[in-house]
Each structure stands twice: as structure tokens, then as C-alpha cells.
Write a protein that holds these residues in place. Structure first.
Motif, PDB file in Angstrom:
ATOM      1  N   ALA A 110       1.223  -0.886  -0.198  1.00  0.00           N
ATOM      2  CA  ALA A 110       0.197  -0.118  -0.167  1.00  0.00           C
ATOM      3  C   ALA A 110       0.857   1.665  -0.554  1.00  0.00           C
ATOM      4  O   ALA A 110       2.290   1.633   0.538  1.00  0.00           O
ATOM      5  CB  ALA A 110      -1.101   0.356   1.498  1.00  0.00           C
ATOM      6  N   VAL A 111       0.039   1.932  -0.942  1.00  0.00           N
ATOM      7  CA  VAL A 111       1.116   3.529  -0.555  1.00  0.00           C
ATOM      8  C   VAL A 111       0.246   4.538  -0.855  1.00  0.00           C
ATOM      9  O   VAL A 111      -0.979   4.342  -0.479  1.00  0.00           O
ATOM     10  CB  VAL A 111       1.983   3.986  -2.775  1.00  0.00           C
ATOM     11  N   ASP A 112       0.885   5.635  -0.229  1.00  0.00           N
ATOM     12  CA  ASP A 112       0.170   7.301   0.230  1.00  0.00           C
ATOM     13  C   ASP A 112       0.785   8.132  -0.937  1.00  0.00           C
ATOM     14  O   ASP A 112       2.262   8.110  -1.369  1.00  0.00           O
ATOM     15  CB  ASP A 112       0.656   7.859   1.112  1.00  0.00           C
ATOM     16  N   VAL A 113      -0.197   9.129  -1.535  1.00  0.00           N
ATOM     17  CA  VAL A 113       0.526   9.546  -2.570  1.00  0.00           C
ATOM     18  C   VAL A 113      -0.018  11.415  -2.144  1.00  0.00           C
ATOM     19  O   VAL A 113      -0.802  11.315  -2.498  1.00  0.00           O
ATOM     20  CB  VAL A 113      -0.596   9.907  -3.655  1.00  0.00           C
ATOM     21  N   ARG A 114       1.273  12.001  -2.363  1.00  0.00           N
ATOM     22  CA  ARG A 114       1.387  13.521  -1.744  1.00  0.00           C
ATOM     23  C   ARG A 114       1.490  14.476  -2.832  1.00  0.00           C
ATOM     24  O   ARG A 114       1.970  14.175  -4.014  1.00  0.00           O
ATOM     25  CB  ARG A 114       2.262  13.107  -1.147  1.00  0.00           C
ATOM     26  N   ALA A 115       0.926  15.015  -2.688  1.00  0.00           N
ATOM     27  CA  ALA A 115       1.057  17.046  -3.743  1.00  0.00           C
ATOM     28  C   ALA A 115       1.632  17.586  -2.940  1.00  0.00           C
ATOM     29  O   ALA A 115       0.830  18.210  -1.844  1.00  0.00           O
ATOM     30  CB  ALA A 115      -0.518  17.140  -4.646  1.00  0.00           C
ATOM     31  N   GLY A 116       2.555  18.499  -2.994  1.00  0.00           N
ATOM     32  CA  GLY A 116       2.863  19.212  -2.799  1.00  0.00           C
ATOM     33  C   GLY A 116       3.506  18.739  -0.807  1.00  0.00           C
ATOM     34  O   GLY A 116       3.771  19.851   0.257  1.00  0.00           O
ATOM     35  N   GLY A 117       3.930  17.462  -0.607  1.00  0.00           N
ATOM     36  CA  GLY A 117       4.349  16.902   0.619  1.00  0.00           C
ATOM     37  C   GLY A 117       3.081  16.759   1.632  1.00  0.00           C
ATOM     38  O   GLY A 117       3.672  15.950   2.505  1.00  0.00           O
ATOM     39  N   SER A 118       2.363  16.798   1.515  1.00  0.00           N
ATOM     40  CA  SER A 118       1.298  16.167   2.365  1.00  0.00           C
ATOM     41  C   SER A 118       0.269  15.342   1.202  1.00  0.00           C
ATOM     42  O   SER A 118      -0.333  15.322  -0.046  1.00  0.00           O
ATOM     43  CB  SER A 118      -0.341  17.840   2.353  1.00  0.00           C
ATOM     44  N   PRO A 119       0.049  14.267   2.373  1.00  0.00           N
ATOM     45  CA  PRO A 119      -0.853  13.378   1.631  1.00  0.00           C
ATOM     46  C   PRO A 119      -2.613  14.146   0.862  1.00  0.00           C
ATOM     47  O   PRO A 119      -3.163  14.183   1.600  1.00  0.00           O
ATOM     48  CB  PRO A 119      -0.962  12.264   3.076  1.00  0.00           C
ATOM     49  N   VAL A 120      -2.647  12.877  -0.048  1.00  0.00           N
ATOM     50  CA  VAL A 120      -4.021  13.418  -0.710  1.00  0.00           C
ATOM     51  C   VAL A 120      -4.810  11.687  -1.055  1.00  0.00           C
ATOM     52  O   VAL A 120      -6.353  12.091  -1.196  1.00  0.00           O
ATOM     53  CB  VAL A 120      -3.584  13.888  -2.140  1.00  0.00           C
ATOM     54  N   ILE A 121      -3.852  10.819  -1.137  1.00  0.00           N
ATOM     55  CA  ILE A 121      -4.420   9.591  -1.021  1.00  0.00           C
ATOM     56  C   ILE A 121      -3.468   8.518   0.047  1.00  0.00           C
ATOM     57  O   ILE A 121      -2.328   8.748  -0.168  1.00  0.00           O
ATOM     58  CB  ILE A 121      -4.548   8.990  -2.147  1.00  0.00           C
ATOM     59  N   GLU A 122      -4.683   7.993   0.367  1.00  0.00           N
ATOM     60  CA  GLU A 122      -3.924   7.329   1.512  1.00  0.00           C
ATOM     61  C   GLU A 122      -3.829   6.124   0.920  1.00  0.00           C
ATOM     62  O   GLU A 122      -5.309   5.639   1.669  1.00  0.00           O
ATOM     63  CB  GLU A 122      -4.103   7.582   3.396  1.00  0.00           C
ATOM     64  N   GLY A 123      -2.434   4.872   1.565  1.00  0.00           N
ATOM     65  CA  GLY A 123      -3.499   3.380   1.857  1.00  0.00           C
ATOM     66  C   GLY A 123      -3.879   2.753   0.371  1.00  0.00           C
ATOM     67  O   GLY A 123      -4.997   1.925   0.374  1.00  0.00           O
ATOM     68  N   LEU A 124      -3.300   3.269  -0.859  1.00  0.00           N
ATOM     69  CA  LEU A 124      -4.088   2.639  -1.753  1.00  0.00           C
ATOM     70  C   LEU A 124      -3.159   1.652  -2.238  1.00  0.00           C
ATOM     71  O   LEU A 124      -1.887   1.239  -1.813  1.00  0.00           O
ATOM     72  CB  LEU A 124      -3.459   3.675  -3.082  1.00  0.00           C
ATOM     73  N   THR A 125      -3.747   0.473  -2.643  1.00  0.00           N
ATOM     74  CA  THR A 125      -3.319  -0.847  -2.885  1.00  0.00           C
ATOM     75  C   THR A 125      -3.416  -1.930  -3.776  1.00  0.00           C
ATOM     76  O   THR A 125      -4.669  -0.970  -4.546  1.00  0.00           O
ATOM     77  CB  THR A 125      -4.186  -1.840  -1.844  1.00  0.00           C
ATOM     78  N   ASN A 126      -2.427  -2.413  -4.708  1.00  0.00           N
ATOM     79  CA  ASN A 126      -2.916  -2.747  -6.206  1.00  0.00           C
ATOM     80  C   ASN A 126      -3.831  -4.257  -6.114  1.00  0.00           C
ATOM     81  O   ASN A 126      -4.894  -5.213  -5.166  1.00  0.00           O
ATOM     82  CB  ASN A 126      -1.324  -3.440  -6.277  1.00  0.00           C
ATOM     83  N   PRO A 127      -4.906  -3.883  -7.251  1.00  0.00           N
ATOM     84  CA  PRO A 127      -5.053  -3.022  -8.294  1.00  0.00           C
ATOM     85  C   PRO A 127      -6.572  -1.599  -8.292  1.00  0.00           C
ATOM     86  O   PRO A 127      -7.313  -1.917  -8.780  1.00  0.00           O
ATOM     87  CB  PRO A 127      -5.901  -4.261  -9.037  1.00  0.00           C
ATOM     88  N   ASN A 128      -5.973  -0.760  -7.443  1.00  0.00           N
ATOM     89  CA  ASN A 128      -7.397  -0.343  -7.132  1.00  0.00           C
ATOM     90  C   ASN A 128      -6.504   1.058  -7.497  1.00  0.00           C
ATOM     91  O   ASN A 128      -5.545   1.354  -7.540  1.00  0.00           O
ATOM     92  CB  ASN A 128      -7.132  -0.067  -5.221  1.00  0.00           C
ATOM     93  N   GLU A 129      -7.554   2.299  -7.020  1.00  0.00           N
ATOM     94  CA  GLU A 129      -7.636   3.508  -8.038  1.00  0.00           C
ATOM     95  C   GLU A 129      -8.474   4.843  -7.060  1.00  0.00           C
ATOM     96  O   GLU A 129      -8.939   3.956  -6.990  1.00  0.00           O
ATOM     97  CB  GLU A 129      -8.721   4.111  -9.259  1.00  0.00           C
ATOM     98  N   GLU A 130      -8.063   5.606  -6.951  1.00  0.00           N
ATOM     99  CA  GLU A 130      -8.654   7.062  -6.436  1.00  0.00           C
ATOM    100  C   GLU A 130      -8.184   8.422  -7.285  1.00  0.00           C
ATOM    101  O   GLU A 130      -8.209   8.726  -8.597  1.00  0.00           O
ATOM    102  CB  GLU A 130      -7.512   7.176  -5.182  1.00  0.00           C
ATOM    103  N   VAL A 131      -9.734   8.778  -7.381  1.00  0.00           N
ATOM    104  CA  VAL A 131     -10.311   9.618  -8.256  1.00  0.00           C
ATOM    105  C   VAL A 131     -10.514  10.562  -7.349  1.00  0.00           C
ATOM    106  O   VAL A 131     -11.577  11.033  -6.544  1.00  0.00           O
ATOM    107  CB  VAL A 131     -11.691   9.289  -9.387  1.00  0.00           C
ATOM    108  N   LEU A 132      -9.893  12.006  -7.683  1.00  0.00           N
ATOM    109  CA  LEU A 132      -9.824  13.282  -6.984  1.00  0.00           C
ATOM    110  C   LEU A 132     -10.491  14.749  -8.371  1.00  0.00           C
ATOM    111  O   LEU A 132      -9.971  14.755  -9.828  1.00  0.00           O
ATOM    112  CB  LEU A 132      -8.624  13.940  -6.316  1.00  0.00           C
ATOM    113  N   ASN A 133     -11.488  15.602  -8.308  1.00  0.00           N
ATOM    114  CA  ASN A 133     -11.120  17.100  -8.620  1.00  0.00           C
ATOM    115  C   ASN A 133     -10.812  17.791  -7.962  1.00  0.00           C
ATOM    116  O   ASN A 133     -11.267  18.287  -6.632  1.00  0.00           O
ATOM    117  CB  ASN A 133     -13.255  17.229  -8.541  1.00  0.00           C
TER     118      ASN A 133
END
Length: 268
Positions: free
Chosen positions: A141-164
Motif C-alpha cells: 500500500a502507498v500514499d500519494v502526496r501533493a506538495g508534500g501532503s498526503p492526498v491519497i492514503e493506503g492505496l493498494t493494487n489494483p485499486n484507484e482513487e479519483v480527485l477533482n
């Protein structure tokens, strides 16, 4: 070379169920080859149509008509007259009416897998952009950060997250979930107004070859269907053969499941 003898029996049943309702429609389909170290030759109806399809390649979108096709996939350079295909199937049904991306990638344990995703082409408000992050790597599982701050947390294969989000340039990186350990990036993402920027984490953490692939769908302030445009290395229209293979192994079931469509794992 990794084995790619994927089973498709269960997925074919889903295709058979979904295909009749979509028989008169077409789909916009792109494909990402995200299995490191595996190059393949694809044959359609006995003809080699996509030789030396290499890892890291993201195709241009293709408009595919619904129909049935005979497909054989061999390790690159194999002789079809004397060797068995890694994947073969007859009368595979291609459904229609969707905007899809199909991926050949590794699952969390490092085994080859097929995934099909429905791309979100719904309209955006003025000034907004869409960011889609898909975990298609042999990694925890991974976290995705934007500008150093997490915007997506605990993302696992084979899943996705969608942000506007507000349109603009974002510096993003990927860390192991709950840590500061950066495994991909940082990379600057240009989130254009009215676009869906789709980021794929692919490769293998154990092998040290994790990477990003980026796909952009634009026109989301106008035509709600959008048009995907690959940014990961392009091939010509013969790529349709590879798309048919992946679609047969999973895409129709996705139409029932929703955003994340279906997954096929190796049977051998």
C-alpha cells in the motif's frame, strides 16, 4: 522471462453476458503494457499484427467495434509454427460503448495480471481538473502526496482513487503507506483545466524499477466522452490486437462492476 499464461475462462463468461447489449456500439480503448522485462508478439486471426510490444508503452486511444476475434500472444521472437502461445482464445467478444484503459501489469505479489478500468469522463466545473491515481505495481500500500501532503492514503493494487482539484501544476510523489519513504517521484503533474490526468504506478518495488505512466483525457468541459491521449510511448493502430486480448480477459465484467472493472491472474 515471466510466465504470462493467464486464464480467461471466467472472464469469457462475463463477456458473453455483457456483449449482446452492446453489440452495436464502439469503445475508445487505450492499453498500458506495465509488466517489466516482458516483450510480446500478438497475432490476430493468424496474422502477426503487433510485434515487439514493449513494457512502458501506452497506446493511443483506438475506436474498436464490438465483435469477435481469434487471438494468440507469444513471447517476442517465438515461432508460431513450433511453439505454443502464452495466451490463446477463439471467438473473443469485444464489448462496446465505453472509454477504457486496459493494463497488463504485476499484482501486489509480482505475478502478471490483467486489469480494465473505466475512465471518468464526466464533465468538470470551470477551473477544475481531475486526478486519477491507479496502483498497478508489485508493491505494498502507498500514499500519494501533493506538495508534500498526503492526498491519497493506503492505496493498494489494483485499486484507484479519483480527485477533482483546482487546475494547475502539482508536485507529486509516492511513499510507502504511513511513512516518509519515497518510492516514486517527485514528479510535476500538469493538471489542465477540463482534463482527467491518470497516473499509473507500475513496476516492482523488489526489483527497484517502479515508475509512473501518465495518460490524459481532455475535453471534459465539452464532449462528455472525452478523447484519451497517451503520454507513455505510442504505437500505431495494430495495437488493437493487444487491446482485444486484454479486453477478452476482463473488460466486459467491468461494465457490471463499475469504475474498477475486472482482474485476471495467472493460471500457470
Amino acid at each position: 522471462m515471466r510466465s504470462i499464461a493467464w486464464g480467461a475462462a471466467a472472464s469469457l463468461a462475463l463477456v458473453a453476458t455483457a456483449a449482446p447489449a452492446m453489440a452495436q456500439e464502439e469503445s475508445q480503448v487505450s492499453v498500458l503494457h506495465a509488466v517489466p522485462g516482458l516483450t510480446v508478439d500478438v497475432y490476430v486471426n493468424g496474422e502477426e499484427t503487433l510485434p515487439d510490444f514493449e513494457p512502458g508503452t501506452l497506446t493511443d486511444p483506438l475506436t474498436l467495434a464490438a465483435g469477435e476475434y481469434d487471438i494468440e500472444v507469444y513471447p517476442a521472437g517465438a515461432d508460431p509454427d513450433s511453439e505454443d502461445p502464452a495466451i490463446s482464445a477463439e471467438g473473443l467478444a469485444v464489448p462496446g460503448g465505453e472509454n477504457l484503459t486496459l493494463t497488463a501489469n504485476l499484482d501486489a505479489d509480482g505475478n502478471p495480471a490483467l486489469n480494465a478500468f473505466v475512465n471518468d469522463t464526466s464533465q468538470l466545473d470551470a477551473g477544475q481538473a481531475r486526478l486519477t491515481v491507479r496502483h498497478t505495481a508489485a508493491a505494498p500500500a502507498v500514499d500519494v502526496r501533493a506538495g508534500g501532503s498526503p492526498v491519497i492514503e493506503g492505496l493498494t493494487n489494483p485499486n484507484e482513487e479519483v480527485l477533482n482539484l483546482d487546475a494547475g501544476t502539482v508536485s507529486a510523489d509516492v511513499t510507502l503507506a504511513g511513512t516518509e519513504d519515497v518510492v516514486i517521484g517527485p514528479a510535476d503533474l500538469d493538471l489542465g483545466e477540463g482534463t482527467n490526468t491518470i497516473v499509473y504506478a507500475w513496476g516492482s518495488a523488489e526489483d527497484g524499477n517502479l515508475d509512473l505512466a501518465v495518460q490524459t483525457i481532455d475535453g471534459l468541459h465539452g464532449d462528455p466522452e472525452g478523447v484519451p491521449s497517451g503520454e507513455g510511448g505510442l504505437v500505431d493502430d495494430s495495437a488493437s490486437a493487444w487491446l482485444w486480448v486484454l479486453g477478452a480477459a476482463g473488460v466486459a465484467g467491468a461494465l457490471v462492476a463499475g469504475r474498477k472493472l475486472s482482474t485476471a491472474t495467472p493460471s500457470a
